[in-house]
Design a protein around this motif. Structure first.
Motif, mmCIF file in Angstrom:
data_model
loop_
_atom_site.group_PDB
_atom_site.id
_atom_site.type_symbol
_atom_site.label_atom_id
_atom_site.label_comp_id
_atom_site.label_asym_id
_atom_site.label_seq_id
_atom_site.Cartn_x
_atom_site.Cartn_y
_atom_site.Cartn_z
ATOM 1 N N VAL A 199 13.684 49.887 80.022
ATOM 2 C CA VAL A 199 15.067 49.400 81.043
ATOM 3 C C VAL A 199 14.566 49.762 82.605
ATOM 4 C CG1 VAL A 199 17.361 51.303 81.735
ATOM 5 C CG2 VAL A 199 16.892 50.725 79.204
ATOM 6 N N THR A 200 13.694 50.855 82.715
ATOM 7 C CA THR A 200 13.203 51.031 84.183
ATOM 8 C C THR A 200 13.288 50.017 84.798
ATOM 9 O OG1 THR A 200 13.057 53.421 83.681
ATOM 10 C CG2 THR A 200 11.828 52.425 85.486
ATOM 11 N N PRO A 201 12.159 48.757 84.206
ATOM 12 C CA PRO A 201 11.601 47.705 84.662
ATOM 13 C C PRO A 201 13.180 46.630 85.019
ATOM 14 C CG PRO A 201 10.363 48.309 82.768
ATOM 15 C CD PRO A 201 11.053 48.862 82.523
ATOM 16 N N MET A 202 14.292 46.964 84.426
ATOM 17 C CA MET A 202 15.274 46.504 84.920
ATOM 18 C C MET A 202 16.035 46.464 85.778
ATOM 19 S SD MET A 202 18.407 45.892 82.186
ATOM 20 C CE MET A 202 19.211 47.769 82.593
ATOM 21 N N LEU A 203 15.609 47.658 86.026
ATOM 22 C CA LEU A 203 16.821 48.422 86.386
ATOM 23 C C LEU A 203 15.967 48.752 88.112
ATOM 24 C CD1 LEU A 203 17.756 51.995 85.154
ATOM 25 C CD2 LEU A 203 18.843 50.294 85.630
ATOM 26 N N ASN A 204 14.848 48.654 88.219
ATOM 27 C CA ASN A 204 13.899 48.615 90.150
ATOM 28 C C ASN A 204 14.348 47.185 90.685
ATOM 29 O OD1 ASN A 204 12.757 50.768 89.377
ATOM 30 N ND2 ASN A 204 10.674 49.608 88.434
ATOM 31 N N PRO A 205 14.402 46.448 90.142
ATOM 32 C CA PRO A 205 15.297 44.755 91.573
ATOM 33 C C PRO A 205 16.479 45.333 91.695
ATOM 34 C CG PRO A 205 14.112 44.192 89.467
ATOM 35 C CD PRO A 205 14.069 45.024 89.468
ATOM 36 N N LEU A 206 17.140 45.884 90.751
ATOM 37 C CA LEU A 206 18.497 46.135 91.210
ATOM 38 C C LEU A 206 18.552 47.446 92.093
ATOM 39 C CD1 LEU A 206 20.649 46.010 87.769
ATOM 40 C CD2 LEU A 206 20.536 44.454 89.320
ATOM 41 N N ILE A 207 17.907 48.204 92.295
ATOM 42 C CA ILE A 207 17.458 49.827 92.865
ATOM 43 C C ILE A 207 17.234 48.956 94.533
ATOM 44 C CG2 ILE A 207 16.308 51.714 93.959
ATOM 45 C CD1 ILE A 207 16.122 51.636 90.388
ATOM 46 N N PRO A 265 3.505 45.363 104.883
ATOM 47 C CA PRO A 265 3.322 46.014 103.545
ATOM 48 C C PRO A 265 4.434 46.780 102.418
ATOM 49 C CG PRO A 265 2.412 46.175 105.856
ATOM 50 C CD PRO A 265 3.643 45.872 106.482
ATOM 51 N N MET A 266 5.462 47.141 103.139
ATOM 52 C CA MET A 266 6.361 47.465 102.442
ATOM 53 C C MET A 266 6.772 47.175 100.895
ATOM 54 S SD MET A 266 10.110 49.100 103.125
ATOM 55 C CE MET A 266 11.414 50.329 101.207
ATOM 56 N N TYR A 267 7.201 45.129 101.374
ATOM 57 C CA TYR A 267 7.592 44.949 100.513
ATOM 58 C C TYR A 267 6.216 43.891 100.038
ATOM 59 C CZ TYR A 267 11.976 45.333 102.989
ATOM 60 O OH TYR A 267 12.935 45.524 103.480
ATOM 61 N N PHE A 268 5.312 43.786 100.637
ATOM 62 C CA PHE A 268 3.499 43.309 99.190
ATOM 63 C C PHE A 268 4.032 44.609 98.344
ATOM 64 C CE2 PHE A 268 -0.327 44.153 99.129
ATOM 65 C CZ PHE A 268 -0.997 42.644 98.433
ATOM 66 N N PHE A 269 3.906 45.535 98.809
ATOM 67 C CA PHE A 269 3.826 46.675 97.543
ATOM 68 C C PHE A 269 4.588 46.182 96.580
ATOM 69 C CE2 PHE A 269 2.171 49.415 101.269
ATOM 70 C CZ PHE A 269 0.489 48.902 100.300
ATOM 71 N N LEU A 270 5.991 45.749 97.272
ATOM 72 C CA LEU A 270 7.123 45.678 95.547
ATOM 73 C C LEU A 270 6.697 44.484 95.821
ATOM 74 C CD1 LEU A 270 10.010 46.494 95.331
ATOM 75 C CD2 LEU A 270 10.716 45.389 97.278
ATOM 76 N N GLU A 271 6.225 43.792 95.696
ATOM 77 C CA GLU A 271 6.085 42.507 95.076
ATOM 78 C C GLU A 271 5.202 42.784 93.877
ATOM 79 O OE1 GLU A 271 3.848 37.779 95.843
ATOM 80 O OE2 GLU A 271 3.537 39.767 97.249
ATOM 81 N N GLN A 272 4.133 43.581 94.004
ATOM 82 C CA GLN A 272 3.392 44.116 93.000
ATOM 83 C C GLN A 272 4.201 44.887 92.650
ATOM 84 O OE1 GLN A 272 0.356 43.772 93.334
ATOM 85 N NE2 GLN A 272 0.695 42.069 94.924
ATOM 86 N N LEU A 273 5.016 45.562 92.687
ATOM 87 C CA LEU A 273 5.611 46.364 91.554
ATOM 88 C C LEU A 273 6.687 45.824 90.672
ATOM 89 C CD1 LEU A 273 7.063 49.203 90.890
ATOM 90 C CD2 LEU A 273 8.336 49.055 92.142
ATOM 91 N N SER A 274 7.466 45.044 91.139
ATOM 92 C CA SER A 274 8.142 43.568 90.339
ATOM 93 C C SER A 274 7.064 42.779 89.484
ATOM 94 C CB SER A 274 8.804 43.069 91.414
ATOM 95 O OG SER A 274 9.817 43.052 91.661
ATOM 96 N N PHE A 275 5.826 42.142 89.453
ATOM 97 C CA PHE A 275 5.314 41.663 88.896
ATOM 98 C C PHE A 275 4.143 42.892 87.423
ATOM 99 C CE2 PHE A 275 0.342 40.817 88.135
ATOM 100 C CZ PHE A 275 0.227 39.375 87.256
ATOM 101 N N LEU A 276 4.548 43.970 88.404
ATOM 102 C CA LEU A 276 4.152 45.396 86.837
ATOM 103 C C LEU A 276 4.628 45.119 85.797
ATOM 104 C CD1 LEU A 276 1.612 48.058 88.904
ATOM 105 C CD2 LEU A 276 1.124 46.709 87.005
ATOM 106 N N ASP A 277 5.788 45.135 86.816
ATOM 107 C CA ASP A 277 7.261 45.508 85.737
ATOM 108 C C ASP A 277 7.454 44.442 84.629
ATOM 109 O OD1 ASP A 277 8.217 48.306 86.443
ATOM 110 O OD2 ASP A 277 9.956 47.315 87.938
ATOM 111 N N LEU A 278 7.193 42.797 84.903
ATOM 112 C CA LEU A 278 7.322 42.224 83.917
ATOM 113 C C LEU A 278 6.325 42.295 82.952
ATOM 114 C CD1 LEU A 278 7.514 39.139 87.029
ATOM 115 C CD2 LEU A 278 9.268 39.850 84.812
ATOM 116 N N CYS A 279 4.714 42.478 83.802
ATOM 117 C CA CYS A 279 3.821 42.833 82.681
ATOM 118 C C CYS A 279 3.782 44.238 81.052
ATOM 119 C CB CYS A 279 2.505 42.852 83.554
ATOM 120 S SG CYS A 279 2.018 41.675 84.342
ATOM 121 N N HIS A 280 4.362 45.006 81.812
ATOM 122 C CA HIS A 280 4.868 45.934 81.780
ATOM 123 C C HIS A 280 6.404 46.195 80.305
ATOM 124 C CE1 HIS A 280 4.561 50.411 80.200
ATOM 125 N NE2 HIS A 280 5.489 50.201 80.254
ATOM 126 N N SER A 281 7.052 45.411 80.582
ATOM 127 C CA SER A 281 7.839 45.195 79.497
ATOM 128 C C SER A 281 7.444 43.983 78.588
ATOM 129 C CB SER A 281 8.885 44.428 80.271
ATOM 130 O OG SER A 281 10.567 43.943 79.309
#
Length: 309
Positions: free
Chosen positions: A277-285, A56-72
């Motif tokens: 900037v934040t959408p770029m930093l999230n995968p690094l974090i 579940p944790m990484y399923f949500f992280l996958e959604q966050l990465s997709f959202l960051d792509l969209c938002h940016s």
């Protein structure tokens, strides 16, 4: 409307009036955008490809990465175009569409961060029941509800804004279109729009923040009661990446909306951090602070290299 003339285009705020500075900003933001695309796409590929991350944790992280792509991608391409263009214009219809997707993706991310906080709370407070409480069906429903609530909220606000006439000024004091920046430019009555946007923001964004705060209050309470120092450290480490993301998202978001408007390009610092900037930093974090993600990236890289040898 009297003698007002209605505009069909808006003029977006210049990040700089100097041509050389605009060229440097274009290169900087292009690099940031490409890193955002690469980092989040790699995160999506790693989570999909590695069975160790099918939780579940990484399923949500996958959604966050997709959202960051969209938002940016909603804001940065237009900003890059305007940095190279003499006319920093955008059609009213295009501006409203951008405002819709900014609102929708930002709202979805706020809800998703609350869901991820709840996920960490369940994992730490009830580890034996974690698989049962956070089942696949529950995870899909939580993510679907986050997307659905944000998009319905954004749609209601935009449908009400579509009927507005814009004639007070053509210049938007922002590098992208947001509803709060559009209302002062309208010669129509925007009181209902302001009230609806305020209610949406309080219920949606502040409501999500309250849920995150409540989850972390319970998480801290649970961690304090753990007797083993190593177990406390391990429990906190599972939350550090998410907590960093929450601080970046809400910190820059709150500051960008609470600071008084003066029309200075310096005001764009916090919105730029929030949107660019934040959408770029999230995968690094999540990759630098997470051993499982780092191990999965190494496995995928070795597999990729071995396929060519």
């Amino acid at each position: 409307m009297g003698n007002h003339s209605v505009f069909s285009e808006f003029i977006l705020l210049r990040l700089s009036s100097d041509t050389q500075t605009q060229a440097l900003l274009f290169v900087l933001f292009l690099v940031i955008y490409l890193l955002t695309l690469m980092g989040n796409l790699v995160m999506l590929m790693v989570i999909r490809a590695d069975s160790h991350l099918h939780t579940p944790m990484y399923f949500f992280l996958e959604q966050l990465s997709f959202l960051d792509l969209c938002h940016s991608s909603v804001t940065v391409p237009k900003m890059l175009e305007n940095l190279l263009s003499e006319n920093k214009t955008i059609f009213v219809q295009g501006c409203l569409a951008q405002a819709f997707f900014v609102f929708a993706t930002g709202g979805t991310e706020a809800c998703l961060l609350a869901v991820m906080a709840y996920d960490r709370y369940v994992a730490i407070s009830s580890p034996l029941l974690y698989g049962q409480v956070m089942s696949n069906q529950v995870c899909v429903r939580l993510v679907g509800s986050s997307w659905g609530l944000a998009f319905v909220d954004a749609l209601i606000n935009i449908l009400l804004a579509v009927n507005l006439d814009f004639c007070e000024s053509q210049t938007i004091p922002h590098f992208s279109c947001e509803l709060s920046s559009l209302f002062p430019l309208s010669c129509s009555d925007t009181s209902i729009n302001f009230i609806l946007l305020l209610c949406s923001s309080v219920l949606h964004f502040f409501g999500s923040f309250v849920l995150i705060f409540f989850s972390y209050t319970r998480i801290v309470s649970t961690i304090v009661n753990i007797s083993s120092t190593s177990s406390r450290s391990k429990a906190f480490s599972t939350c550090s990446s998410h907590l960093t993301t929450v601080i970046l998202f809400y910190g820059s978001g709150f500051l960008s909306y609470l600071l008084p408007t003066s029309g200075s390009p310096l005001e764009m610092i916090f919105p730029l951090q929030y949107s660019v900037v934040t959408p770029m930093l999230n995968p690094l974090i999540y990759s630098l602070q997470n051993k499982k993600v780092k191990a999965a990236v190494r496995r995928m890289f070795r597999k990729y290299v071995n396929s060519f040898t």
